[in-house]
Design a protein around this motif. Structure first.
Motif, PDB file in Angstrom:
ATOM      1  N   ARG A 194       6.210 -13.853   2.881  1.00 32.07           N
ATOM      2  CA  ARG A 194       6.243 -14.973   2.280  1.00 32.07           C
ATOM      3  C   ARG A 194       7.816 -15.185   1.906  1.00 32.07           C
ATOM      4  NH1 ARG A 194       2.675 -15.114  -3.235  1.00 32.07           N
ATOM      5  NH2 ARG A 194       0.848 -15.870  -2.284  1.00 32.07           N
ATOM      6  N   LYS A 195       8.455 -14.148   1.553  1.00 32.43           N
ATOM      7  CA  LYS A 195       9.955 -14.410   1.222  1.00 32.43           C
ATOM      8  C   LYS A 195      10.625 -14.606   2.592  1.00 32.43           C
ATOM      9  CE  LYS A 195      11.576 -12.094  -2.613  1.00 32.43           C
ATOM     10  NZ  LYS A 195      10.991 -10.754  -3.215  1.00 32.43           N
ATOM     11  N   LEU A 196      10.256 -14.260   3.818  1.00 33.47           N
ATOM     12  CA  LEU A 196      10.931 -14.557   4.949  1.00 33.47           C
ATOM     13  C   LEU A 196      10.992 -15.954   5.357  1.00 33.47           C
ATOM     14  CD1 LEU A 196      10.748 -11.547   7.062  1.00 33.47           C
ATOM     15  CD2 LEU A 196      12.869 -12.561   6.166  1.00 33.47           C
ATOM     16  N   LEU A 197       9.571 -16.709   5.006  1.00 31.32           N
ATOM     17  CA  LEU A 197       9.203 -17.997   5.505  1.00 31.32           C
ATOM     18  C   LEU A 197       9.336 -18.807   4.279  1.00 31.32           C
ATOM     19  CD1 LEU A 197       6.191 -16.658   7.869  1.00 31.32           C
ATOM     20  CD2 LEU A 197       8.504 -17.392   8.435  1.00 31.32           C
ATOM     21  N   ALA A 198       9.765 -18.300   3.348  1.00 29.76           N
ATOM     22  CA  ALA A 198       9.735 -19.378   2.090  1.00 29.76           C
ATOM     23  C   ALA A 198      10.507 -20.801   2.478  1.00 29.76           C
ATOM     24  CB  ALA A 198      10.486 -18.581   0.903  1.00 29.76           C
ATOM     25  N   LYS A 199      11.559 -20.500   2.973  1.00 32.39           N
ATOM     26  CA  LYS A 199      12.271 -21.810   3.361  1.00 32.39           C
ATOM     27  C   LYS A 199      11.769 -22.897   4.158  1.00 32.39           C
ATOM     28  CE  LYS A 199      15.203 -19.879   6.936  1.00 32.39           C
ATOM     29  NZ  LYS A 199      16.487 -19.853   7.625  1.00 32.39           N
ATOM     30  N   TRP A 200      10.587 -22.611   4.864  1.00 33.21           N
ATOM     31  CA  TRP A 200       9.849 -23.856   5.544  1.00 33.21           C
ATOM     32  C   TRP A 200       8.894 -24.353   4.683  1.00 33.21           C
ATOM     33  CZ3 TRP A 200      11.393 -19.810   8.703  1.00 33.21           C
ATOM     34  CH2 TRP A 200      12.158 -20.209   9.947  1.00 33.21           C
ATOM     35  N   GLY A 201       8.543 -24.161   3.522  1.00 27.88           N
ATOM     36  CA  GLY A 201       7.852 -24.716   2.504  1.00 27.88           C
ATOM     37  C   GLY A 201       6.611 -24.603   2.588  1.00 27.88           C
ATOM     38  N   LYS A 202       5.675 -25.382   1.884  1.00 28.45           N
ATOM     39  CA  LYS A 202       4.194 -24.860   1.550  1.00 28.45           C
ATOM     40  C   LYS A 202       3.418 -25.819   2.662  1.00 28.45           C
ATOM     41  CE  LYS A 202       3.177 -22.097  -1.939  1.00 28.45           C
ATOM     42  NZ  LYS A 202       2.436 -21.662  -2.717  1.00 28.45           N
ATOM     43  N   SER A 203       3.947 -26.622   3.567  1.00 33.73           N
ATOM     44  CA  SER A 203       3.123 -27.259   4.484  1.00 33.73           C
ATOM     45  C   SER A 203       3.862 -27.086   5.716  1.00 33.73           C
ATOM     46  CB  SER A 203       3.051 -28.625   3.880  1.00 33.73           C
ATOM     47  OG  SER A 203       4.477 -29.208   3.890  1.00 33.73           O
ATOM     48  N   GLY A 204       2.983 -28.122   6.659  1.00 34.24           N
ATOM     49  CA  GLY A 204       3.733 -27.856   8.138  1.00 34.24           C
ATOM     50  C   GLY A 204       3.207 -26.820   8.814  1.00 34.24           C
ATOM     51  N   SER A 205       3.660 -26.676  10.284  1.00 27.41           N
ATOM     52  CA  SER A 205       3.132 -26.116  11.334  1.00 27.41           C
ATOM     53  C   SER A 205       3.542 -24.332  10.780  1.00 27.41           C
ATOM     54  CB  SER A 205       3.219 -26.357  12.817  1.00 27.41           C
ATOM     55  OG  SER A 205       4.720 -26.303  12.813  1.00 27.41           O
TER      56      SER A 205
ATOM     57  N   ARG C   3      17.812 -18.422  14.982  1.00 35.35           N
ATOM     58  CA  ARG C   3      18.038 -16.840  14.909  1.00 35.35           C
ATOM     59  C   ARG C   3      17.180 -16.172  13.998  1.00 35.35           C
ATOM     60  NH1 ARG C   3      24.230 -16.397  13.189  1.00 35.35           N
ATOM     61  NH2 ARG C   3      24.560 -17.692  14.851  1.00 35.35           N
ATOM     62  N   THR C   4      16.723 -16.535  12.795  1.00 36.28           N
ATOM     63  CA  THR C   4      16.115 -16.006  12.149  1.00 36.28           C
ATOM     64  C   THR C   4      14.554 -15.438  12.872  1.00 36.28           C
ATOM     65  OG1 THR C   4      16.386 -17.685  10.520  1.00 36.28           O
ATOM     66  CG2 THR C   4      15.227 -15.813   9.680  1.00 36.28           C
ATOM     67  N   VAL C   5      14.103 -16.415  13.498  1.00 33.99           N
ATOM     68  CA  VAL C   5      12.969 -16.247  14.267  1.00 33.99           C
ATOM     69  C   VAL C   5      13.058 -15.247  15.343  1.00 33.99           C
ATOM     70  CG1 VAL C   5      11.021 -17.288  15.719  1.00 33.99           C
ATOM     71  CG2 VAL C   5      12.040 -18.569  13.952  1.00 33.99           C
TER      72      VAL C   5
END
Lengths: 242, 506, 328
Positions: A194-205, C3-5
């Motif tokens: 959750r922390k790592l992916l937080a910047k992509w927000g709560k929607s989208g693929s 890079r992160t990915v």
């Protein structure tokens, strides 16, 4: 005249006719030692059934028409794609379950379907994200599964050697311990990802991929623990041999 | 008494209590989720039940059954969508009560009503099933043949608008049941017999996998063919008063009794089910309130009476449906059909023999039925505030889960036999797709299940009866019980057909 | 973002590979594997006498070895479906067949490759059959029954628990011995047969001893189909065929149970299984079980069992050929 007929009764008529031919080709088999009996034989009833089904489907063909007033617009093209995807993935699941094993096929089926259901359509631009999610969920799954297996096997072997009390080594206790450890790891993973992916927000693929991966991993491992370890159902191993 | 104590011992353990609690909660959730039926819930939980001791496993399934039947009332009351057909008649007054701000009273009333229905019909079950079981000694092959016929014909005629479709589905189920080996000559009766002789198909169509396919997988495809449902947004509903007052209950005694009677009776008639009973109970309650001289509030205006009548009836069906299931091995509805399947896989053949030799198991089943009702009431009351959350599980996540649980269920039935398990996956998927196409054209699914269960029984007993009579096919017309059943079958086809014709003329 | 990915995936891959390798080393080949269960395939319905015997045996084997034995009932085609299940599974010793005369009969009828594709582990016991009628029927003795049947052939029905099984063969054999004067009718298992005889829908039935004892108030046993008397007190007075006035008739008059595995199973595995059966068979609980049910012990291990089975096969061959059931 066939425009407002439904296809199903016709299919059923053809199938009944085939069934009739098939029953005839099998021939009647009466019981051995039936000299003074009167066994009607194995053909009578299926034959009756074939004729009955043919007649009923013929009657349905004649009477059950499409209602022209309520033409329910059918499925949209995105729905059709999701439907086809589900059918194909399910078929692959049945075919590949044995060679590839329970863990991989189950994870993949859950991941792919959940991802595209959340996305609401099968489109090419989601492919990259879905692939990344696919690979990483596979890796995480294998790691989680392997840790669980290692715990289970060491506990069982230790119990057999007598180095731990046999109560701890009973299949349900082992399954319980494994479940607790694996759940703890999963919760840690949940927070981390959750922390790592937080910047992509709560929607989208990316979000969809994240959720689908988590759901797929948790379900696959949970079913494995319940069915394989608690209920001793021999889930297929396939290429994951450990 | 000994048997009772033994029966009690079979279930007086922690594992039974835990599994039944889980079953009850799962049942309520499945019942509350629109599109998921009690039958499907039982089918999904069956693989787990197989792995447990018989009494515990049956207890788990009964808990799912009772939970799912009464859980269906939750969305019916809160958002006006019945969780499954059991709650069709609850929608009208339930939703109106919610709109009036009386959601708590409606939910609580539904729980109390379900409990009364469940317990009431359980009492009837306990009193009557041993009697019915004793009567079954009079049921020889000829009688069993005609009884199976009655079950098939009734379900064909009541489950769906078009009786021809019902009959066709029943016949289709029977044809599927004939796959496998001929019971008299051991001849293989499968297509491509030489090729498939050593495959699991030689054992015939696996009932559980077929059921899971027909109810679980087909539903997934069916939901996919519609737009995904928006997750129900239930406005925060004020829930204060939950229990109906004692006085209200006393005033409604006529409604309760009539609904209980209707539910139990309809449940006990093979092949019928709750969806008929609830409407009959609702109608009967309507006429009772009209004659109550203002003591009871009229139905259809958002009254507790309108929730009580169908909710007592649908849970009364559960006990009623178990009477023929346990005593004769003939299911009262589709859900009990699955239950019988579970019993048979466990090696328990319902019927006289069960009552004669394994009364302790029968008592254990009765006690678990009682527990199932208690758990159902308990968990449903505890969860009154949580339901809006249950209803918000998105379909996008739910459908893949149902699909995989169906697959694992079909596989796990085979237990240790991997080859059979994989084969079952294929059967489940095949039947799922077949079920989807049939559902889409409004063909009823329940007759297929009854055909599958009764087909083998019908043919075997038919041949046995003719053979015992020395080849005389007219034997079925010489016995009074058979004549009664044949008459019953003819009536149940003829009446709806006449009604249909009359309606068409209008 | 890329890079992160990339970083994430590489971390995951390392993590995954690492643990997989580390877990992969844990596979050891020991028989029996502590994680695996040994499946006992019973080719008859649960609750019947064959099923009860193997359930009792499996319980004792579990106690004796600590390994989990799971009984699965795979019914159909006499007993051929269950036998085929074992034959189609790997010869690794994790599945054995509750075999016996039903397997012999099914093999000879060509329903399965049966004992030709199975290896001998251990034999258990014999369960004699009893011919019985409901006690309000007119026949007081077996002789009366036979005479009545001869006077009106085909009118008296003789039920068995299913064709292809041991009672099926016994009923066909019996009918043959009395010039085919009975109407032999198969029922759907023992429970169905009992209910049908009790309900008067079928006149005569072939039962195992425990089934007769369980219904002793309503059944009248006429004859026991073995050479000796029953070891159960309540059935000890039931005459043998010879005593009933019909000496010299050979009928496979009982069912015999044994343990067999798929051909090709290694000798050590077979020995382990045979020794475990040995311990279970001679446990106090199993001995009491056999005594209570009037089972006649016939324990042989491995090669001795193979020798013993040859005599059974020879007996069966004669009867099945005569009955026209032989199709091997």
């Amino acid at each position: 005249m066939f425009r407002n007929r439904k296809p199903l009764p016709l299919v059923s008529m053809v199938l009944s006719a085939l069934y009739f031919i098939y029953v005839i080709s099998l021939g009647s088999s009466t019981m051995i030692g039936d000299e003074v009996g009167g066994d009607p034989g194995g053909m009578v009833f299926p034959l009756f059934l074939a004729i009955f089904m043919f007649l009923v489907s013929a009657a349905l063909f004649a009477t059950d028409r499409k209602d022209p007033s309520s033409s329910q617009g059918g499925m949209t093209s995105s729905q059709k794609r999701l439907f086809a995807l589900t059918a194909v993935v399910s078929l692959l699941y049945v075919v590949l379950a044995r060679p590839l094993g329970y863990i991989l096929t189950t994870l993949w089926l859950l991941y792919i379907l959940t991802f595209y259901y959340i996305q609401g359509d099968v489109v090419l631009k989601d492919l990259k994200v879905s692939l990344i999610g696919f690979v990483s969920s596979t890796v995480v799954m294998l790691a989680l599964y392997s840790i669980g297996r290692k715990i289970t096997r060491s506990l069982l072997l230790a119990a057999r050697k007598g180095s731990i009390p046999s109560l701890l080594g009973s299949p349900s206790a082992v399954a319980g311990i494994t479940l607790v450890v694996v759940t703890a790891l999963f919760v840690a993973l949940l927070f981390l990802s959750r922390k790592l992916l937080a910047k992509w927000g709560k929607s989208g693929s990316v979000h969809s991929a994240h959720i689908s991966a988590l759901v797929a991993i948790a379900t696959t491992e949970f079913i494995y623990l319940i069915f394989r370890q608690l209920f001793l159902v021999e889930l297929v191993r396939g290429i994951i041999t450990w | 008494m000994d048997a009772f104590i033994q029966g009690f011992h079979q279930i007086a353990n922690l594992s039974t209590i835990i599994w039944m609690s889980i079953g009850s909660i799962v049942g309520i959730i499945l019942g509350a989720l629109p599109g998921l039926t009690a039958t499907m819930g039982i089918a999904l939980m069956m693989p787990i039940a197989f792995q447990l001791p018989t009494a515990t496993g049956i207890g788990l399934l009964l808990a799912v059954y009772c939970g799912a039947v009464s859980g269906a009332s939750i969305p019916a009351i809160l958002i006006g969508i019945p969780g499954n057909p059991n709650a069709i008649a609850t929608v009208e007054d339930g939703l109106l009560m919610t709109k009036k701000g009386k959601a708590g009273e409606a939910l609580g009333g539904a729980v109390v009503a379900s409990f009364i229905g469940g317990i009431g019909s359980l009492i009837v079950l306990v009193l009557f099933s041993p009697l019915v079981a004793r009567l079954t000694l009079a049921f020889g092959p000829a009688e069993k043949t005609t009884l199976a016929l009655v079950g098939l014909v009734i379900i064909a005629s009541v489950s769906g608008k078009n009786i021809l479709k019902g009959l066709l589905m029943g016949a289709f189920g029977m044809a599927l049941a004939f796959l496998g080996t001929d019971p008299f000559s051991n001849q293989l009766r499968i297509p491509f017999a030489k090729l498939l002789a050593t495959t699991p198909l030689a054992r015939g169509m696996d009932l559980t996998s077929a059921l899971i396919g027909l109810f679980g997988i087909s539903q997934v495809f069916f939901e996919l063919s519609k737009p995904f449902e928006k997750t129900a947004k239930v406005d925060p509903i004020k829930i204060d008063k939950i229990f109906p007052s004692m006085r209200k209950l006393r005033d409604m005694w006529k409604i309760i009794l009539s609904s209980l009677g209707i539910g139990t009776l309809i449940g006990a008639i093979p092949g019928t089910g709750a969806s008929i009973a609830v409407f009959m109970a609702y109608n009967s309650a309507k006429s009772i309130t009209e004659n109550s001289k203002g003591k009871l509030e009229p139905l259809g205006t958002g009254t507790l009476e309108g929730v009580f009548a169908p909710e007592v009836a649908n849970n009364a069906v559960t006990g009623g449906a178990l009477i023929p299931a346990l005593a004769l091995g003939i299911p009262g509805d589709a859900a009990t059909a699955v239950l019988i399947g579970a019993l048979m896989v466990k090696g328990v053949t319902p019927g006289f023999h069960l009552f004669a030799t394994n009364m302790s198991l029968v008592y254990a089943i009765f006690i678990t039925m009682l527990l199932a009702n208690i758990f159902m009431a308990l968990f449903q009351l505890l969860g009154v505030r949580l339901y809006p959350k249950v209803l918000s599980v998105p379909q996008q996540i739910l459908l893949p889960l149902i699909l995989i649980l169906s697959f694992i269920g079909a596989y796990a039935v085979a237990g240790q036999a991997t080859a059979v398990g994989i084969f079952n996956l294929g059967i489940a998927l095949f039947m799922g797709l077949v079920g989807y196409f049939l559902k889409k054209d409004n063909y009823p699914i329940a007759p297929i299940v009854l055909g599958l269960i009764l087909g083998g029984m019908f043919e075997e007993n038919f041949r046995r009866a003719v053979k015992l009579a020395g080849g005389n096919y007219l034997v079925f017309f010489t016995k009074p019980i058979c004549l009664l059943f044949i008459g019953f079958s003819i009536l149940s086809i003829a009446l709806p057909a006449i009604k249909q014709r009359r309606e068409r003329r209008k | 973002m890329k890079r992160t990915v990339l970083f994430l995936t590489s971390v995951l891959i390392i993590l995954g590979l690492g643990t997989s390798l580390f877990a992969g080393g844990a596979t050891e080949t020991i028989y029996p594997d502590p994680e695996k269960n040994i499946t006992v395939v019973v080719p008859h319905a649960a609750g019947g006498s064959t099923d009860l015997i193997f359930r009792a045996l499996a319980d004792e084997m579990k106690k004796a070895s600590g390994v989990n034995f799971l009984v699965t009932n795979i019914t159909g085609a006499g007993s051929a479906t269950g036998a085929n299940e074992v034959i189609n599974s790997p010869a690794d010793g994790y599945m054995f067949l509750g075999a016996g005369t039903h397997t012999t009969a099914a093999t000879m009828q060509g329903l399965t490759s049966g004992y030709k594709d199975l290896d001998y582990v251990a034999s258990l016991n014999w369960d004699p059959f009893i011919v019985a009628v409901r006690n309000d029927k007119p026949w007081k003795t077996f002789e009366e029954l036979v005479k009545d049947a001869a006077s009106r052939p085909g009118k008296i029905s003789l039920g068995n628990a299913g064709m292809g099984g041991a009672t099926g063969v016994a009923s066909v054999g019996l009918n043959l011995a009395f010039s085919k004067s009975f109407n032999v009718t198969p029922f759907n298992g023992g429970a169905d047969l009992i209910a049908s005889v009790l309900g008067g829908h079928c006149d005569v039935g072939i039962f195992s001893q425990s089934e007769v004892v369980a219904n002793s108030q309503s059944f009248r046993p006429l004859v026991i189909l073995t050479d000796g008397h029953s070891s159960l007190a309540s059935l000890a007075s039931v005459p043998t065929l010879a005593e009933a006035g019909y000496p010299g008739i050979t009928i496979p008059g009982g069912s015999f149970r044994s343990v067999m595995v798929k051909k090709g199973t290694s000798a050590e595995v077979k020995k382990w299984l045979a020794d475990t059966v040995d311990k279970a068979f001679h446990s106090a609980a199993f001995e009491k079980f056999q005594k209570d049910n009037g089972l006649i012990p016939a324990f042989y291990k491995l090669d001795a069992f193979a020798e013993y089975d040859k005599t059974i096969i020879a007996d069966y061959e004669v009867i099945l050929k005569e009955a026209g059931l032989y199709a091997m």
